[in-house]
Design a protein around this motif. Structure first.
Motif, PDB file in Angstrom:
ATOM      1  N   LEU A  69       0.849  -1.187   0.000  1.00  0.00           N
ATOM      2  CA  LEU A  69       0.000   0.000   0.000  1.00  0.00           C
ATOM      3  C   LEU A  69       0.886   1.239   0.000  1.00  0.00           C
ATOM      4  CD1 LEU A  69      -2.456  -1.126   2.825  1.00  0.00           C
ATOM      5  CD2 LEU A  69      -2.507  -1.735   0.408  1.00  0.00           C
ATOM      6  N   VAL A  70       0.598   2.169  -0.887  1.00  0.00           N
ATOM      7  CA  VAL A  70       1.364   3.413  -0.969  1.00  0.00           C
ATOM      8  C   VAL A  70       0.417   4.578  -0.721  1.00  0.00           C
ATOM      9  CG1 VAL A  70       2.779   4.899  -2.424  1.00  0.00           C
ATOM     10  CG2 VAL A  70       3.047   2.422  -2.548  1.00  0.00           C
ATOM     11  N   GLY A  71       0.767   5.406   0.255  1.00  0.00           N
ATOM     12  CA  GLY A  71      -0.100   6.524   0.621  1.00  0.00           C
ATOM     13  C   GLY A  71      -0.379   7.463  -0.524  1.00  0.00           C
ATOM     14  N   GLU A  72       0.651   7.852  -1.237  1.00  0.00           N
ATOM     15  CA  GLU A  72       0.458   8.744  -2.385  1.00  0.00           C
ATOM     16  C   GLU A  72       1.609   8.563  -3.357  1.00  0.00           C
ATOM     17  OE1 GLU A  72       0.276  13.481  -3.536  1.00  0.00           O
ATOM     18  OE2 GLU A  72      -0.231  12.863  -1.501  1.00  0.00           O
ATOM     19  N   VAL A  73       1.285   8.282  -4.605  1.00  0.00           N
ATOM     20  CA  VAL A  73       2.287   8.147  -5.653  1.00  0.00           C
ATOM     21  C   VAL A  73       2.414   9.499  -6.335  1.00  0.00           C
ATOM     22  CG1 VAL A  73       2.952   6.908  -7.742  1.00  0.00           C
ATOM     23  CG2 VAL A  73       1.612   5.747  -5.993  1.00  0.00           C
ATOM     24  N   ARG A  74       3.600  10.088  -6.302  1.00  0.00           N
ATOM     25  CA  ARG A  74       3.755  11.411  -6.915  1.00  0.00           C
ATOM     26  C   ARG A  74       5.110  11.599  -7.568  1.00  0.00           C
ATOM     27  NH1 ARG A  74       3.235  15.033  -1.394  1.00  0.00           N
ATOM     28  NH2 ARG A  74       4.684  13.856  -0.079  1.00  0.00           N
ATOM     29  N   GLY A  75       5.775  10.505  -7.923  1.00  0.00           N
ATOM     30  CA  GLY A  75       7.081  10.614  -8.552  1.00  0.00           C
ATOM     31  C   GLY A  75       7.416   9.355  -9.325  1.00  0.00           C
ATOM     32  N   PRO A  76       8.688   9.182  -9.652  1.00  0.00           N
ATOM     33  CA  PRO A  76       9.117   8.033 -10.463  1.00  0.00           C
ATOM     34  C   PRO A  76       8.925   6.690  -9.789  1.00  0.00           C
ATOM     35  CG  PRO A  76      11.014   9.253  -9.614  1.00  0.00           C
ATOM     36  CD  PRO A  76       9.804  10.094  -9.354  1.00  0.00           C
ATOM     37  N   GLU A  77       8.582   6.697  -8.483  1.00  0.00           N
ATOM     38  CA  GLU A  77       8.307   5.425  -7.805  1.00  0.00           C
ATOM     39  C   GLU A  77       7.094   4.715  -8.401  1.00  0.00           C
ATOM     40  OE1 GLU A  77       5.961   8.571  -5.552  1.00  0.00           O
ATOM     41  OE2 GLU A  77       8.026   8.391  -6.285  1.00  0.00           O
ATOM     42  N   ALA A  78       6.306   5.444  -9.214  1.00  0.00           N
ATOM     43  CA  ALA A  78       5.148   4.815  -9.863  1.00  0.00           C
ATOM     44  C   ALA A  78       5.566   3.589 -10.664  1.00  0.00           C
ATOM     45  CB  ALA A  78       4.448   5.822 -10.775  1.00  0.00           C
ATOM     46  N   LEU A  79       6.718   3.656 -11.321  1.00  0.00           N
ATOM     47  CA  LEU A  79       7.188   2.525 -12.119  1.00  0.00           C
ATOM     48  C   LEU A  79       7.489   1.319 -11.235  1.00  0.00           C
ATOM     49  CD1 LEU A  79       8.066   1.317 -14.798  1.00  0.00           C
ATOM     50  CD2 LEU A  79      10.332   2.341 -14.449  1.00  0.00           C
ATOM     51  N   ASP A  80       8.167   1.543 -10.111  1.00  0.00           N
ATOM     52  CA  ASP A  80       8.500   0.445  -9.206  1.00  0.00           C
ATOM     53  C   ASP A  80       7.245  -0.173  -8.605  1.00  0.00           C
ATOM     54  OD1 ASP A  80      11.648   0.786  -8.879  1.00  0.00           O
ATOM     55  OD2 ASP A  80      10.741   2.771  -8.844  1.00  0.00           O
ATOM     56  N   LEU A  81       6.260   0.677  -8.278  1.00  0.00           N
ATOM     57  CA  LEU A  81       5.017   0.171  -7.706  1.00  0.00           C
ATOM     58  C   LEU A  81       4.296  -0.741  -8.689  1.00  0.00           C
ATOM     59  CD1 LEU A  81       2.850   0.151  -5.470  1.00  0.00           C
ATOM     60  CD2 LEU A  81       1.816   2.131  -6.604  1.00  0.00           C
ATOM     61  N   LEU A  82       4.164  -0.292  -9.944  1.00  0.00           N
ATOM     62  CA  LEU A  82       3.447  -1.088 -10.933  1.00  0.00           C
ATOM     63  C   LEU A  82       4.176  -2.397 -11.215  1.00  0.00           C
ATOM     64  CD1 LEU A  82       2.272   1.655 -13.452  1.00  0.00           C
ATOM     65  CD2 LEU A  82       1.009   0.622 -11.577  1.00  0.00           C
ATOM     66  N   LYS A  83       5.492  -2.347 -11.232  1.00  0.00           N
ATOM     67  CA  LYS A  83       6.259  -3.581 -11.438  1.00  0.00           C
ATOM     68  C   LYS A  83       6.016  -4.561 -10.291  1.00  0.00           C
ATOM     69  CE  LYS A  83      10.091  -1.886 -14.291  1.00  0.00           C
ATOM     70  NZ  LYS A  83      11.551  -1.615 -14.329  1.00  0.00           N
ATOM     71  N   SER A  84       5.966  -4.043  -9.067  1.00  0.00           N
ATOM     72  CA  SER A  84       5.742  -4.924  -7.915  1.00  0.00           C
ATOM     73  C   SER A  84       4.344  -5.521  -7.965  1.00  0.00           C
ATOM     74  CB  SER A  84       5.956  -4.158  -6.607  1.00  0.00           C
ATOM     75  OG  SER A  84       4.915  -3.209  -6.389  1.00  0.00           O
ATOM     76  N   TRP A  85       3.354  -4.709  -8.359  1.00  0.00           N
ATOM     77  CA  TRP A  85       1.992  -5.218  -8.479  1.00  0.00           C
ATOM     78  C   TRP A  85       1.896  -6.284  -9.564  1.00  0.00           C
ATOM     79  CZ3 TRP A  85      -1.701  -0.352  -8.201  1.00  0.00           C
ATOM     80  CH2 TRP A  85      -1.769   0.091  -6.863  1.00  0.00           C
ATOM     81  N   ASN A  86       2.759  -6.176 -10.578  1.00  0.00           N
ATOM     82  CA  ASN A  86       2.700  -7.095 -11.706  1.00  0.00           C
ATOM     83  C   ASN A  86       3.537  -8.349 -11.503  1.00  0.00           C
ATOM     84  OD1 ASN A  86       0.909  -6.390 -13.685  1.00  0.00           O
ATOM     85  ND2 ASN A  86       2.310  -5.107 -14.845  1.00  0.00           N
ATOM     86  N   THR A  87       4.309  -8.405 -10.431  1.00  0.00           N
ATOM     87  CA  THR A  87       5.238  -9.519 -10.249  1.00  0.00           C
ATOM     88  C   THR A  87       5.018 -10.216  -8.910  1.00  0.00           C
ATOM     89  OG1 THR A  87       6.907  -7.951  -9.428  1.00  0.00           O
ATOM     90  CG2 THR A  87       7.018  -8.564 -11.756  1.00  0.00           C
ATOM     91  N   GLY A  88       3.800 -10.698  -8.703  1.00  0.00           N
ATOM     92  CA  GLY A  88       3.553 -11.548  -7.559  1.00  0.00           C
ATOM     93  C   GLY A  88       3.091 -10.864  -6.291  1.00  0.00           C
ATOM     94  N   HIS A  89       2.716  -9.585  -6.355  1.00  0.00           N
ATOM     95  CA  HIS A  89       2.232  -8.892  -5.157  1.00  0.00           C
ATOM     96  C   HIS A  89       0.914  -8.180  -5.458  1.00  0.00           C
ATOM     97  CE1 HIS A  89       6.612  -9.302  -4.568  1.00  0.00           C
ATOM     98  NE2 HIS A  89       6.266  -9.529  -3.319  1.00  0.00           N
ATOM     99  N   PRO A  90      -0.124  -8.927  -5.802  1.00  0.00           N
ATOM    100  CA  PRO A  90      -1.417  -8.303  -6.118  1.00  0.00           C
ATOM    101  C   PRO A  90      -2.145  -7.885  -4.847  1.00  0.00           C
ATOM    102  CG  PRO A  90      -1.638 -10.671  -6.188  1.00  0.00           C
ATOM    103  CD  PRO A  90      -0.175 -10.389  -5.925  1.00  0.00           C
ATOM    104  N   GLY A  91      -3.206  -7.109  -5.051  1.00  0.00           N
ATOM    105  CA  GLY A  91      -4.034  -6.687  -3.917  1.00  0.00           C
ATOM    106  C   GLY A  91      -3.579  -5.399  -3.284  1.00  0.00           C
ATOM    107  N   GLY A  92      -2.812  -4.592  -4.030  1.00  0.00           N
ATOM    108  CA  GLY A  92      -2.307  -3.340  -3.485  1.00  0.00           C
ATOM    109  C   GLY A  92      -3.295  -2.197  -3.628  1.00  0.00           C
ATOM    110  N   ILE A  93      -3.009  -1.119  -2.908  1.00  0.00           N
ATOM    111  CA  ILE A  93      -3.823   0.096  -2.974  1.00  0.00           C
ATOM    112  C   ILE A  93      -2.870   1.285  -2.992  1.00  0.00           C
ATOM    113  CG2 ILE A  93      -5.630   1.487  -1.870  1.00  0.00           C
ATOM    114  CD1 ILE A  93      -6.525  -1.038  -0.375  1.00  0.00           C
ATOM    115  N   ALA A  94      -3.174   2.290  -3.809  1.00  0.00           N
ATOM    116  CA  ALA A  94      -2.371   3.515  -3.847  1.00  0.00           C
ATOM    117  C   ALA A  94      -3.269   4.679  -4.226  1.00  0.00           C
ATOM    118  CB  ALA A  94      -1.211   3.386  -4.842  1.00  0.00           C
TER     119      ALA A  94
END
Length: 321
Positions: free
Chosen positions: A218-243
């Motif tokens: 879970l990420v409180g607020e996505v507002r920078g280049p971390e968006a790429l890392d978050l989407l990769k993590s969601w796509n690689t075995g860590h579903p069920g996230g919220i941001a």
């Protein structure tokens, strides 16, 4: 050191004054603000902003200096902005002094002290019964949810309600929460809360999270280049996230992610790949906004499942309302 921090707490409490302190103790308060004019304003859940009182420029300047000291920082004309958490209660503080403003100015986002269950959003008219059922289903199916809206629309409060539903459905899930400032309320027993620091970015924390064995990220607020890392993590075995992300509408939220990913150095030559990544990683987008006509002062205006990216557009399917 403990005595020094206690003196800072006492000094800060005195400089905030009784009006602001009482407001920060009020569970209905969302934010307290000081304008350059010296007027104090307060916003409460489901109500319009109203005047709270006043504060002198000298008082406000001293307050900002105390906040800076508590954060082991300084605020000067050369460095006129201070942000962080109040040592009194963890509320988020943003302060400015001249020359970027005419007189000392601040905004205090009160830290949430209560989590409203998802059912209460139906009762207050923020979401429709069909949308409530859709949210419960998406959470149960471990879909990734993106909550979008403008400043002060209640994104974090809604996320807290969604997390409460996650915990209800999956009480033993290991949840990792990543934030700049503490706003998310997570009651899960198996949880890890991570916060950025001047030397540790959101991207650093997301990469570290991969080794913490999370079930949901879970990420409180996505507002920078971390968006790429978050989407990769969601796509690689860590579903069920919220941001959450600042945007107007469901499509706007996905397009906003494109812009944030661009900050990670992704070139225009792989834009299509980025859009496919977003469409594959995000399962549901929920848009919330202020609505003075709604009983709670805000309303979910859109809720759409993401069905892919084709022919230059995100394929969104509205959820029942």
């Amino acid at each position: 050191m403990a005595e020094y921090h206690e003196r800072l707490r006492s000094k800060l409490a005195a400089e905030l004054g009784p009006e602001v302190r009482l407001a920060l103790e009020d569970r209905s308060v969302v934010e307290v603000m000081l304008n350059p004019s010296g007027e104090l304003w307060v916003e409460r859940h489901g109500a319009k902003m109203e005047r709270l009182g006043s504060m002198t420029s000298a008082n406000a300047l001293s307050l900002l200096g105390t906040v800076a000291s508590s954060l082991s920082a300084t605020i000067t004309r050369e460095s006129p902005i201070i942000e962080g958490e109040l040592i009194l209660d963890g509320s988020r503080f943003e302060g400015l002094i001249p020359p970027v403003v005419e007189s000392p100015t601040f905004a205090i986002r009160r830290r949430a002290s209560a989590v409203f269950p998802l059912e209460s959003y139906v009762e207050s008219g923020v979401i429709a019964p069909g949308e409530h059922e859709a949210l419960r289903r998406h959470i149960g199916e471990r879909h990734n949810i993106l909550v979008v809206g403008g400043t002060g629309t209640g994104k974090t409060t809604l996320v807290n309600a969604l997390i409460g539903e996650v915990v209800r459905q999956e009480p033993l899930a290991r949840i990792v929460v990543i934030e700049d400032t503490v706003e998310i309320q997570c009651s899960a027993e198996n949880r890890v809360a991570l916060r950025t620091s001047p030397n540790v970015t959101m991207r650093d924390l997301l990469r570290a999270t991969m080794r913490l064995r999370p079930d949901r990220i879970l990420v409180g607020e996505v507002r920078g280049p971390e968006a790429l890392d978050l989407l990769k993590s969601w796509n690689t075995g860590h579903p069920g996230g919220i941001a959450t992300v600042h945007a107007n509408g469901c499509t706007g939220g996905l397009v906003r992610l494109e812009g944030l990913i661009a900050e990670a150095g992704v070139t225009a030559g792989v834009t299509a790949g980025v859009q496919q990544l977003i469409a594959e990683a995000v399962d549901l987008v929920v848009a919330i906004e202020r609505d003075a006509r709604a009983p709670a002062g805000r309303r979910v205006t859109e809720m759409a499942a993401v069905r892919g990216f084709r022919d230059g557009d995100y394929q969104l399917e509205p959820e029942a309302n």
